[in-house]
Write an enzyme that holds these catalytic residues in place. Structure first.
Site, PDB file in Angstrom:
ATOM      1  N   GLN A  20       0.070   6.760   3.262  1.00 37.03           N
ATOM      2  CA  GLN A  20       1.246   5.508   3.300  1.00 37.03           C
ATOM      3  C   GLN A  20       2.752   6.275   3.764  1.00 37.03           C
ATOM      4  OE1 GLN A  20      -0.011   5.198  -0.832  1.00 37.03           O
ATOM      5  NE2 GLN A  20       2.427   4.567  -1.575  1.00 37.03           N
ATOM      6  N   SER A  99      -4.720  11.450   3.662  1.00 37.12           N
ATOM      7  CA  SER A  99      -4.444  10.342   2.297  1.00 37.12           C
ATOM      8  C   SER A  99      -4.983   9.941   2.226  1.00 37.12           C
ATOM      9  CB  SER A  99      -2.622  10.820   1.528  1.00 37.12           C
ATOM     10  OG  SER A  99      -3.135  10.100   0.740  1.00 37.12           O
ATOM     11  N   LEU A 100      -4.814   8.239   1.893  1.00 33.94           N
ATOM     12  CA  LEU A 100      -5.118   6.593   1.821  1.00 33.94           C
ATOM     13  C   LEU A 100      -5.928   6.834   3.941  1.00 33.94           C
ATOM     14  CD1 LEU A 100      -5.121   4.374   0.741  1.00 33.94           C
ATOM     15  CD2 LEU A 100      -3.445   3.917   2.178  1.00 33.94           C
ATOM     16  N   ARG A 124      -7.042   1.895  -6.754  1.00 34.04           N
ATOM     17  CA  ARG A 124      -6.323   3.475  -6.407  1.00 34.04           C
ATOM     18  C   ARG A 124      -5.047   3.038  -6.437  1.00 34.04           C
ATOM     19  NH1 ARG A 124      -4.391   7.071  -2.093  1.00 34.04           N
ATOM     20  NH2 ARG A 124      -5.355   8.900  -1.873  1.00 34.04           N
ATOM     21  N   HIS A 205      -0.046  13.615  -4.490  1.00 36.02           N
ATOM     22  CA  HIS A 205      -1.020  15.517  -4.829  1.00 36.02           C
ATOM     23  C   HIS A 205      -1.059  15.805  -5.078  1.00 36.02           C
ATOM     24  CE1 HIS A 205      -3.359  13.281  -1.406  1.00 36.02           C
ATOM     25  NE2 HIS A 205      -2.548  12.482  -0.884  1.00 36.02           N
ATOM     26  N   GLN A 254      -9.531  14.222  -3.902  1.00 36.71           N
ATOM     27  CA  GLN A 254      -7.826  14.716  -2.965  1.00 36.71           C
ATOM     28  C   GLN A 254      -6.464  13.568  -3.325  1.00 36.71           C
ATOM     29  OE1 GLN A 254      -7.389  10.969  -1.784  1.00 36.71           O
ATOM     30  NE2 GLN A 254      -7.442  10.928   0.763  1.00 36.71           N
TER      31      GLN A 254
END
Length: 317
Positions: A20, A99-100, A124, A205, A254
């Site tokens: 993102q 991440s994503l 998510r 995160h 995560q």
């Protein structure tokens, strides 16, 4: 061909997928217009989510930068490019995503079907958007060793921790807004070149998003996972995942744990990966890899015009 391995004297390739923040209006549009495979992926994502993903990505709107919409848009675009590249005979020996982007990497390994990835990523994004507490924030810390940043975060009152180990000299911190600000001031005193507040909608995160991970875990239990055909490097551990069994727990944790991107790239380098191909909007991951190791080949496919250039390099590598 790019499928041949290092022992045969050929390049060893890793596919990379951004997270993102790299999104922009128009991303993926030229692939949609020029490749039937890409159109099928956008249509499939739209069918699964009940959204017009093509319009979300291609037409001017104020939703693309909102987490619950950004995530599905990014993964759709990345998977569309991935499927076009695979259809043209380009395959990798490993995959990773920031991440994503880890979801696109898992699709690239064959461990998760694209349809399931779209459904999970849509949820998510919603869960993370709904979990965002008031007053959370993130900041990029430039020019300071990670050990110093970790120590300062531990000593700072409130919730603040490292969100991303991006590359040497660039680490992102996350947490309560006041705590992130206090840590930033302390880090400047410790010698940070700059501490730059990020324009994000929440403390991603960080432990503040643990609840979103718990909600996601219930959905992940319903998803069929397969043994990866090639390994991918997990954000949580910076190590290879070669079996289906650990994937659910890794994706659950995560959301509220640091992304170890620098360590992930170093893991692939240690395994002999010498060519990194970033798929999706922008060149963020490409720039990180170059800062980690300037000797490797780094390519990116964002626009359709990038495709033939990258394929030529890979097929002759």
């Amino acid at each position: 061909m790019a499928e041949r391995n290092k022992e045969e004297g050929m390049s060893k390739i890793a596919f990379m997928f951004p997270g993102q923040g790299a999104q922009y209006i128009g991303m993926g549009k030229d692939f949609y217009e020029n490749e039937e495979t890409a159109r099928e992926i956008f249509d499939k994502a739209g069918h699964i989510t009940g959204m017009n993903i093509a319009a979300l990505c291609f037409e001017e709107n104020d939703r693309l930068d909102i987490t619950e919409f950004t995530q599905i848009a990014m993964v759709t675009c990345e998977v569309a490019i991935l499927k076009v590249l695979q259809e043209k005979g380009i395959h990798a020996q490993a995959a990773a995503g920031l991440s994503l982007g880890e979801y696109s990497a898992i699709v690239a390994t064959g461990a998760m079907r694209a349809e399931d990835a779209f459904a999970i990523v849509r949820r998510r994004g919603v869960y993370m958007q709904e979990a965002v507490p008031a007053g959370g924030g993130m900041a990029a810390v430039l020019g300071l060793d990670s050990a110093v940043i970790e120590e300062v975060c531990e000593e700072t009152p409130g919730i603040v921790s490292i969100a991303n180990y991006n590359c040497p000299g660039q680490i992102v911190i996350t947490g309560e807004g006041d705590a992130v600000e206090r840590a930033g001031e302390a880090l400047k005193e410790k010698g940070a070149k700059r501490v730059v507040p990020l324009k994000v909608s929440g403390p991603f995160h960080s432990q503040m998003l643990t609840g979103a991970g718990e909600r996601l875990a219930r959905d992940l239990e319903k998803v069929q996972l397969m043994k990866p055909e090639i390994p991918y490097v997990a954000n949580l551990t910076a190590d290879y995942v070669t079996e289906a069994e650990p994937i659910r727990e890794l994706l659950k944790r995560q959301i509220s744990s640091p992304v170890r991107w620098q360590q992930s790239v170093e893991r692939m380098l240690a395994d002999g990966i010498d060519t990194f191909v970033e798929m999706g909007p922008g060149k963020t991951l490409s720039s990180f890899v170059k800062k980690i190791n300037r000797e490797v080949t780094v390519l990116n496919i964002d626009k359709y015009e990038d495709l033939s250039r990258v394929m030529e390099v890979l097929k002759n590598a």
